[in-house]
Design a protein around this motif. Sequence first.
Motif, mmCIF file in Angstrom:
data_model
loop_
_atom_site.group_PDB
_atom_site.id
_atom_site.type_symbol
_atom_site.label_atom_id
_atom_site.label_comp_id
_atom_site.label_asym_id
_atom_site.label_seq_id
_atom_site.Cartn_x
_atom_site.Cartn_y
_atom_site.Cartn_z
ATOM 1 N N ILE A 197 -1.792 10.622 3.182
ATOM 2 C CA ILE A 197 -0.357 10.368 3.030
ATOM 3 C C ILE A 197 -0.183 9.504 1.795
ATOM 4 O O ILE A 197 -0.890 8.505 1.621
ATOM 5 C CB ILE A 197 0.251 9.671 4.262
ATOM 6 C CG1 ILE A 197 0.274 10.624 5.458
ATOM 7 C CG2 ILE A 197 1.662 9.165 3.957
ATOM 8 C CD1 ILE A 197 0.760 9.984 6.753
ATOM 9 N N ASN A 198 0.724 9.904 0.916
ATOM 10 C CA ASN A 198 0.997 9.084 -0.263
ATOM 11 C C ASN A 198 2.497 8.909 -0.445
ATOM 12 O O ASN A 198 3.291 9.794 -0.116
ATOM 13 C CB ASN A 198 0.364 9.700 -1.521
ATOM 14 C CG ASN A 198 1.308 10.600 -2.284
ATOM 15 O OD1 ASN A 198 2.126 10.124 -3.082
ATOM 16 N ND2 ASN A 198 1.227 11.896 -2.033
ATOM 17 N N ARG A 199 2.847 7.750 -0.941
ATOM 18 C CA ARG A 199 4.218 7.479 -1.384
ATOM 19 C C ARG A 199 4.139 6.754 -2.722
ATOM 20 O O ARG A 199 4.743 5.710 -2.933
ATOM 21 C CB ARG A 199 4.994 6.683 -0.328
ATOM 22 C CG ARG A 199 4.313 5.424 0.199
ATOM 23 C CD ARG A 199 5.266 4.638 1.098
ATOM 24 N NE ARG A 199 4.676 3.423 1.620
ATOM 25 C CZ ARG A 199 4.116 3.304 2.829
ATOM 26 N NH1 ARG A 199 4.062 4.353 3.635
ATOM 27 N NH2 ARG A 199 3.623 2.145 3.221
ATOM 28 N N PRO A 249 0.827 -1.208 0.000
ATOM 29 C CA PRO A 249 0.000 0.000 0.000
ATOM 30 C C PRO A 249 0.860 1.255 0.000
ATOM 31 O O PRO A 249 1.941 1.293 0.604
ATOM 32 C CB PRO A 249 -0.801 -0.124 1.302
ATOM 33 C CG PRO A 249 0.073 -0.915 2.206
ATOM 34 C CD PRO A 249 0.787 -1.889 1.326
ATOM 35 N N ARG A 250 0.381 2.300 -0.660
ATOM 36 C CA ARG A 250 1.157 3.518 -0.823
ATOM 37 C C ARG A 250 0.288 4.770 -0.768
ATOM 38 O O ARG A 250 0.769 5.877 -1.027
ATOM 39 C CB ARG A 250 1.923 3.466 -2.150
ATOM 40 C CG ARG A 250 1.013 3.191 -3.357
ATOM 41 C CD ARG A 250 1.795 2.835 -4.589
ATOM 42 N NE ARG A 250 0.903 2.616 -5.734
ATOM 43 C CZ ARG A 250 1.317 2.294 -6.952
ATOM 44 N NH1 ARG A 250 2.626 2.149 -7.188
ATOM 45 N NH2 ARG A 250 0.466 2.126 -7.939
ATOM 46 N N LEU A 251 -0.990 4.595 -0.448
ATOM 47 C CA LEU A 251 -1.924 5.711 -0.344
ATOM 48 C C LEU A 251 -2.806 5.473 0.880
ATOM 49 O O LEU A 251 -3.402 4.399 1.013
ATOM 50 C CB LEU A 251 -2.777 5.800 -1.609
ATOM 51 C CG LEU A 251 -3.751 6.964 -1.727
ATOM 52 C CD1 LEU A 251 -3.015 8.298 -1.743
ATOM 53 C CD2 LEU A 251 -4.604 6.819 -2.990
ATOM 54 N N PHE A 252 -2.885 6.484 1.762
ATOM 55 C CA PHE A 252 -3.550 6.301 3.042
ATOM 56 C C PHE A 252 -4.445 7.499 3.356
ATOM 57 O O PHE A 252 -4.010 8.644 3.261
ATOM 58 C CB PHE A 252 -2.511 6.138 4.162
ATOM 59 C CG PHE A 252 -1.493 5.072 3.879
ATOM 60 C CD1 PHE A 252 -1.714 3.760 4.264
ATOM 61 C CD2 PHE A 252 -0.312 5.378 3.201
ATOM 62 C CE1 PHE A 252 -0.778 2.763 3.982
ATOM 63 C CE2 PHE A 252 0.624 4.391 2.919
ATOM 64 C CZ PHE A 252 0.387 3.087 3.307
ATOM 65 N N ARG A 253 -5.689 7.209 3.727
ATOM 66 C CA ARG A 253 -6.599 8.252 4.213
ATOM 67 C C ARG A 253 -6.427 8.393 5.723
ATOM 68 O O ARG A 253 -6.502 7.399 6.443
ATOM 69 C CB ARG A 253 -8.052 7.888 3.949
ATOM 70 C CG ARG A 253 -8.492 7.816 2.537
ATOM 71 C CD ARG A 253 -10.018 7.654 2.508
ATOM 72 N NE ARG A 253 -10.460 7.014 1.285
ATOM 73 C CZ ARG A 253 -10.722 5.721 1.179
ATOM 74 N NH1 ARG A 253 -10.612 4.927 2.227
ATOM 75 N NH2 ARG A 253 -11.115 5.218 0.030
ATOM 76 N N LEU A 254 -6.264 9.602 6.179
ATOM 77 C CA LEU A 254 -6.253 9.908 7.605
ATOM 78 C C LEU A 254 -7.549 10.652 7.893
ATOM 79 O O LEU A 254 -7.590 11.880 7.942
ATOM 80 C CB LEU A 254 -5.026 10.748 7.980
ATOM 81 C CG LEU A 254 -3.676 10.019 8.086
ATOM 82 C CD1 LEU A 254 -3.227 9.470 6.740
ATOM 83 C CD2 LEU A 254 -2.613 10.938 8.660
ATOM 84 N N VAL A 255 -8.634 9.892 8.042
ATOM 85 C CA VAL A 255 -9.973 10.469 8.068
ATOM 86 C C VAL A 255 -10.139 11.449 9.218
ATOM 87 O O VAL A 255 -10.700 12.541 9.052
ATOM 88 C CB VAL A 255 -11.038 9.358 8.137
ATOM 89 C CG1 VAL A 255 -12.429 9.959 8.232
ATOM 90 C CG2 VAL A 255 -10.933 8.449 6.912
ATOM 91 N N GLU A 256 -9.637 11.076 10.401
ATOM 92 C CA GLU A 256 -9.789 11.952 11.562
ATOM 93 C C GLU A 256 -9.124 13.306 11.364
ATOM 94 O O GLU A 256 -9.504 14.301 11.989
ATOM 95 C CB GLU A 256 -9.208 11.280 12.817
ATOM 96 C CG GLU A 256 -9.885 9.981 13.193
ATOM 97 C CD GLU A 256 -9.236 8.757 12.558
ATOM 98 O OE1 GLU A 256 -9.344 7.668 13.142
ATOM 99 O OE2 GLU A 256 -8.626 8.885 11.475
ATOM 100 N N ASP A 257 -8.124 13.340 10.481
ATOM 101 C CA ASP A 257 -7.351 14.567 10.263
ATOM 102 C C ASP A 257 -7.702 15.257 8.950
ATOM 103 O O ASP A 257 -7.125 16.310 8.643
ATOM 104 C CB ASP A 257 -5.852 14.230 10.263
ATOM 105 C CG ASP A 257 -5.418 13.505 11.517
ATOM 106 O OD1 ASP A 257 -5.439 14.136 12.586
ATOM 107 O OD2 ASP A 257 -5.092 12.308 11.430
#
Length: 325
Positions: free
Chosen positions: A108-110, A96-104
């Motif tokens: 974040i992507n790489r 994985p290289r894409l992340f949702r930080l829903v609370e914030d």
Amino acid sequence: MGKILRKAVFGLDPEQAHRAAIRSLALWGSAGAPFGGGPEAATPVTLAGLTFPNRIGLAAGLDKDAEAIAGLFALGFGAVEVGTLTPRPQPGNPRPRLFRLVEDEAVINRMGFNNGGIDAALARIARLKRRPGVLGINVGANKDSTDRVADYALGVTRAAPHADYITINVSSPNTPGLRDLQSRPALDELLAAADAARGTTPLFLKVAPDLDRAGLEGAIRAAIDHHIDALIVSNTTISRPPLAAAQAGEAGGLSGKPLQALARAKLIEAREIAGGQLPLISAGGIDSPDEAKRRIDAGAVLVQVYSALVYHGPALVRSIARALA
């Protein structure tokens, strides 16, 4: 309905959701965007000899391979920037290289410049029947390149006949060593090559928000010396302000609401350094009409959004365009 759709989308892996969005926008555009028009009507803005229908543009990264340009213009954008495109196709970094930080309200992507190569994207652009707004093409270097300056020069040469403007992206944190090109004399060599390759096509430079004042001043002086037409402030950050989401420790570039204060501060700093000699475009953490207004008041001519669309939906585009009219 909006809450139901958001729940369904957020139930998907972030990269799957991204691909689904691109496919939907591509289909919508190919059908003539029956439920929407083109760029939101507003007071046009002139920059680098180009007339932007409104002040809001799409930042690079969403439509990496120029698949959904017509659909994106139909959301109301005055400008759409595709890419980052590299000379040769490359898969990018492992998933994985894409992340949702829903609370914030963050991402974040790489990703690592994953794309099908500039030639395939330019072939799609050449087939466009209509371009209702300004089209930017963002270019970069291949990860395994032995001559990154040559990669940028090639990207500019290929893109120039198809682009309204070209963005030089040396500020992604996800290609090892790429950000070193923001420092002089490396940046001087790169921008000189890009300037020689562009013909008459305007060139923009995109910098990172993590540059200190000396680094930002060096980048701005190099941009002025090499006839760059505008500076995009800024890309994602490798810094980590306080975050609530469990994915906060993931490596990569942080975008979205937590970047807001830093991006705004860097815009103000860039305005002070440039002293009116270099037009500024603001990106990073713009998630409302009020924040977009703050960026214009702080010295930006145009603004760009991307991550905020994940949390606020496509209606954000027209609301910002109207607020900045």
